[in-house]
Design a protein around this motif. Structure first.
Motif, PDB file in Angstrom:
ATOM      1  N   VAL A 102      22.183  72.760  34.788  1.00 32.76           N
ATOM      2  CA  VAL A 102      22.010  71.317  34.719  1.00 32.76           C
ATOM      3  C   VAL A 102      22.864  70.592  35.751  1.00 32.76           C
ATOM      4  O   VAL A 102      22.574  69.461  36.136  1.00 32.76           O
ATOM      5  N   ASN A 103      23.939  71.216  36.241  1.00 32.91           N
ATOM      6  CA  ASN A 103      24.791  70.564  37.238  1.00 32.91           C
ATOM      7  C   ASN A 103      24.034  70.201  38.509  1.00 32.91           C
ATOM      8  O   ASN A 103      24.406  69.256  39.209  1.00 32.91           O
ATOM      9  N   LEU A 104      23.016  70.955  38.832  1.00 32.27           N
ATOM     10  CA  LEU A 104      22.233  70.672  40.032  1.00 32.27           C
ATOM     11  C   LEU A 104      21.604  69.286  39.934  1.00 32.27           C
ATOM     12  O   LEU A 104      21.805  68.429  40.810  1.00 32.27           O
ATOM     13  N   SER A 105      20.842  69.053  38.879  1.00 33.96           N
ATOM     14  CA  SER A 105      20.197  67.743  38.715  1.00 33.96           C
ATOM     15  C   SER A 105      21.227  66.658  38.420  1.00 33.96           C
ATOM     16  O   SER A 105      21.077  65.510  38.866  1.00 33.96           O
ATOM     17  N   TRP A 106      22.284  67.000  37.699  1.00 34.94           N
ATOM     18  CA  TRP A 106      23.347  66.034  37.382  1.00 34.94           C
ATOM     19  C   TRP A 106      23.981  65.482  38.656  1.00 34.94           C
ATOM     20  O   TRP A 106      24.135  64.258  38.810  1.00 34.94           O
ATOM     21  N   ALA A 107      24.335  66.354  39.586  1.00 34.84           N
ATOM     22  CA  ALA A 107      24.963  65.907  40.829  1.00 34.84           C
ATOM     23  C   ALA A 107      23.978  65.113  41.686  1.00 34.84           C
ATOM     24  O   ALA A 107      24.328  64.070  42.254  1.00 34.84           O
ATOM     25  N   LEU A 108      22.755  65.599  41.783  1.00 38.55           N
ATOM     26  CA  LEU A 108      21.754  64.899  42.589  1.00 38.55           C
ATOM     27  C   LEU A 108      21.425  63.533  41.999  1.00 38.55           C
ATOM     28  O   LEU A 108      21.225  62.556  42.736  1.00 38.55           O
ATOM     29  N   ASN A 109      21.391  63.429  40.677  1.00 38.09           N
ATOM     30  CA  ASN A 109      21.129  62.134  40.040  1.00 38.09           C
ATOM     31  C   ASN A 109      22.272  61.156  40.302  1.00 38.09           C
ATOM     32  O   ASN A 109      22.051  59.951  40.486  1.00 38.09           O
ATOM     33  N   ARG A 110      23.503  61.668  40.310  1.00 39.08           N
ATOM     34  CA  ARG A 110      24.649  60.812  40.635  1.00 39.08           C
ATOM     35  C   ARG A 110      24.521  60.259  42.051  1.00 39.08           C
ATOM     36  O   ARG A 110      24.799  59.085  42.301  1.00 39.08           O
ATOM     37  N   MET A 111      24.106  61.108  42.971  1.00 38.49           N
ATOM     38  CA  MET A 111      23.969  60.668  44.357  1.00 38.49           C
ATOM     39  C   MET A 111      22.844  59.629  44.488  1.00 38.49           C
ATOM     40  O   MET A 111      22.988  58.625  45.196  1.00 38.49           O
ATOM     41  N   GLU A 112      21.733  59.863  43.801  1.00 36.79           N
ATOM     42  CA  GLU A 112      20.643  58.891  43.840  1.00 36.79           C
ATOM     43  C   GLU A 112      21.078  57.556  43.243  1.00 36.79           C
ATOM     44  O   GLU A 112      20.720  56.479  43.745  1.00 36.79           O
ATOM     45  N   GLU A 113      21.857  57.606  42.167  1.00 31.54           N
ATOM     46  CA  GLU A 113      22.327  56.390  41.524  1.00 31.54           C
ATOM     47  C   GLU A 113      23.176  55.549  42.480  1.00 31.54           C
ATOM     48  O   GLU A 113      23.095  54.317  42.490  1.00 31.54           O
ATOM     49  N   VAL A 114      23.997  56.204  43.292  1.00 41.62           N
ATOM     50  CA  VAL A 114      24.791  55.488  44.290  1.00 41.62           C
ATOM     51  C   VAL A 114      23.879  54.731  45.245  1.00 41.62           C
ATOM     52  O   VAL A 114      24.136  53.567  45.595  1.00 41.62           O
ATOM     53  N   CYS A 115      22.831  55.396  45.668  1.00 38.46           N
ATOM     54  CA  CYS A 115      21.870  54.756  46.577  1.00 38.46           C
ATOM     55  C   CYS A 115      21.173  53.583  45.899  1.00 38.46           C
ATOM     56  O   CYS A 115      21.051  52.486  46.476  1.00 38.46           O
ATOM     57  N   ARG A 116      20.748  53.779  44.679  1.00 36.68           N
ATOM     58  CA  ARG A 116      19.972  52.756  43.973  1.00 36.68           C
ATOM     59  C   ARG A 116      20.815  51.520  43.647  1.00 36.68           C
ATOM     60  O   ARG A 116      20.329  50.390  43.721  1.00 36.68           O
ATOM     61  N   THR A 117      22.082  51.710  43.285  1.00 32.81           N
ATOM     62  CA  THR A 117      22.921  50.583  42.872  1.00 32.81           C
ATOM     63  C   THR A 117      23.547  49.844  44.057  1.00 32.81           C
ATOM     64  O   THR A 117      24.221  48.832  43.860  1.00 32.81           O
ATOM     65  N   ASN A 118      23.327  50.358  45.259  1.00 31.49           N
ATOM     66  CA  ASN A 118      23.865  49.688  46.448  1.00 31.49           C
ATOM     67  C   ASN A 118      22.764  49.254  47.409  1.00 31.49           C
ATOM     68  O   ASN A 118      22.976  49.163  48.620  1.00 31.49           O
ATOM     69  N   GLU A 119      21.601  48.955  46.859  1.00 29.41           N
ATOM     70  CA  GLU A 119      20.442  48.660  47.694  1.00 29.41           C
ATOM     71  C   GLU A 119      20.624  47.421  48.568  1.00 29.41           C
ATOM     72  O   GLU A 119      19.946  47.267  49.585  1.00 29.41           O
ATOM     73  N   LYS A 120      21.559  46.535  48.210  1.00 24.72           N
ATOM     74  CA  LYS A 120      21.777  45.322  49.006  1.00 24.72           C
ATOM     75  C   LYS A 120      22.633  45.590  50.242  1.00 24.72           C
ATOM     76  O   LYS A 120      22.718  44.736  51.137  1.00 24.72           O
ATOM     77  N   LEU A 121      23.264  46.743  50.286  1.00 25.69           N
ATOM     78  CA  LEU A 121      24.131  47.064  51.421  1.00 25.69           C
ATOM     79  C   LEU A 121      23.319  47.600  52.594  1.00 25.69           C
ATOM     80  O   LEU A 121      22.222  48.146  52.402  1.00 25.69           O
ATOM     81  N   PRO A 122      23.850  47.500  53.810  1.00 27.76           N
ATOM     82  CA  PRO A 122      23.207  48.159  54.945  1.00 27.76           C
ATOM     83  C   PRO A 122      23.150  49.674  54.719  1.00 27.76           C
ATOM     84  O   PRO A 122      24.025  50.255  54.064  1.00 27.76           O
TER      85      PRO A 122
END
Length: 365
Positions: A102-122
């Motif tokens: 499960v760590n595989l999807s857990w880490a990748l989901n964390r990385m995607e979340e960073v992208c999604r929650t910072n969509e207003k940034l360059p």
């Protein structure tokens, strides 16, 4: 790159100095040869995870986080929507490499979340935040393993005999390991444990990796074949079993390397405590029981040909080769996490672990 340093001096997973590749030890070559390989493309990262060049749930998570950061750096657009679409495509591709940990999807989901929650940034700043998150995942892994070691050490005493299965050591994490963390901390404090390492067929992670890294660290380690665990327990040589895991279900059932459930059943027979060392990142509360865990099926050649000069079995023989099995929660004495030790009833105690985790994270914000 091939080197002759002590295996414990290497980082299991790292970024190279220019941050253009993920650097790992090719664990398929150990212990005979220590070779560092640089992963730059999605295909190279996927292959490294699938082919077990990097393995162990925490190390896979770190490699995936670094990997998606490297791939994100190569996405040549300043348009957020286009960037996010390509990132998700790469994320889903990497996530398909191994289904059970499960760590595989857990880490990748964390990385995607960073992208999604910072969509207003360059996009350039989003890439920098992805870098920071990947590094944080690795640093957290080191902290988590040490805390597991501290809690696990309270469950044993100096001079104890410890049995472990597969490799849940430093080679499976960023440092210390999970199941081996109490052993390494005990070694530093003069506990003088006597460790028995299961060979762990068919891929021999116990023989090639656990025995190798424990011996390299000066730990008193004895290698045994998988079918010898009952003999050493009957002889009174084992006081506790420590294993890692790739996924914990909400009820406390655990998926770990094939053969773990056999060790648990034998330990139950001889009244030996069986401890699972599990970072909270491996606990999947969306998976109700072990029956819901998807078990990866590996190629037949791992059983019939790998590690042998000549083919071991007759041509055409059928092979069943699951990478993992499920250990029923009733066979588990306790699950050791970085936030404390969970005991039966696990549904309740694991929930309490998560509540403690949430409190600690909110306090540190």
């Amino acid at each position: 790159m091939t080197d002759k340093k002590n295996i414990m001096e290497y980082e299991t997973v790292a970024l190279d100095d220019n941050e253009t590749s993920v650097v790992i030890i090719d664990q398929t070559l150990l212990p005979g040869r220590t070779q560092l390989i640089h992963l730059k493309t999605a295909e190279e990262i996927w292959d490294a995870i699938y082919l077990l060049k990097v393995r162990g749930a925490p190390a896979i998570g770190v490699a995936a986080a670094f990997g998606i950061y490297i791939l994100a750096k190569g996405i040549d657009t300043q348009d957020y929507a286009a960037f996010y679409k390509e990132l998700v495509k790469q994320k889903e591709y990497l996530n398909s490499s191994r289904p059970t940990a499960v760590n595989l999807s857990w880490a990748l989901n964390r990385m995607e979340e960073v992208c999604r929650t910072n969509e207003k940034l360059p996009v350039a700043l989003i890439k920098e935040k992805l870098r920071e998150e990947a590094i944080a995942i690795k640093e957290e892994d080191i902290w988590v393993c040490k805390k597991i070691g501290e809690y696990g050490l309270d469950l044993v005493k100096p001079g104890d005999g410890i049995l472990t299965h597969c490799n849940a050591g430093q080679l499976a994490t960023s440092k210390y390991g999970t199941a081996t963390a109490p052993i390494y901390l005990g070694q530093e404090r003069g506990y003088n444990f006597h460790v028995f390492a299961d060979e762990t067929r068919p891929l021999l992670q116990g023989a090639r990796l656990t025995a190798y890294e424990l011996q390299s660290s000066g730990v008193d380690v004895t290698l045994i074949c998988d079918n010898m665990s009952a003999a050493v327990m009957r002889n009174g040589w084992i006081n506790a079993v420590f294993v890692g895991c790739d996924r914990v279900a909400a009820n406390g059932d655990v998926a770990n390397k094939i053969g773990t459930s056999v060790v648990a059943a034998v330990a139950k027979r001889y009244n030996i405590p069986f401890y699972v060392c599990a970072p909270t990142s491996t606990i999947d509360r969306n998976t109700k029981t072990g029956d819901d865990i998807h078990i990866e099926q590996r190629p037949a050649e791992e059983v019939t040909e790998m590690w042998y000069k000549e083919r071991l079995t007759p041509e055409g023989v059928k092979v069943f080769n699951p990478a993992f099995d499920v250990t029923d929660h009733e066979l588990i004495t306790a699950i050791v996490t970085e936030y404390g030790i969970a005991r039966a009833p696990f549904a309740q105690s694991l929930q309490e672990i998560f509540e403690k985790s949430r409190e600690m994270k909110n306090k540190n914000k």
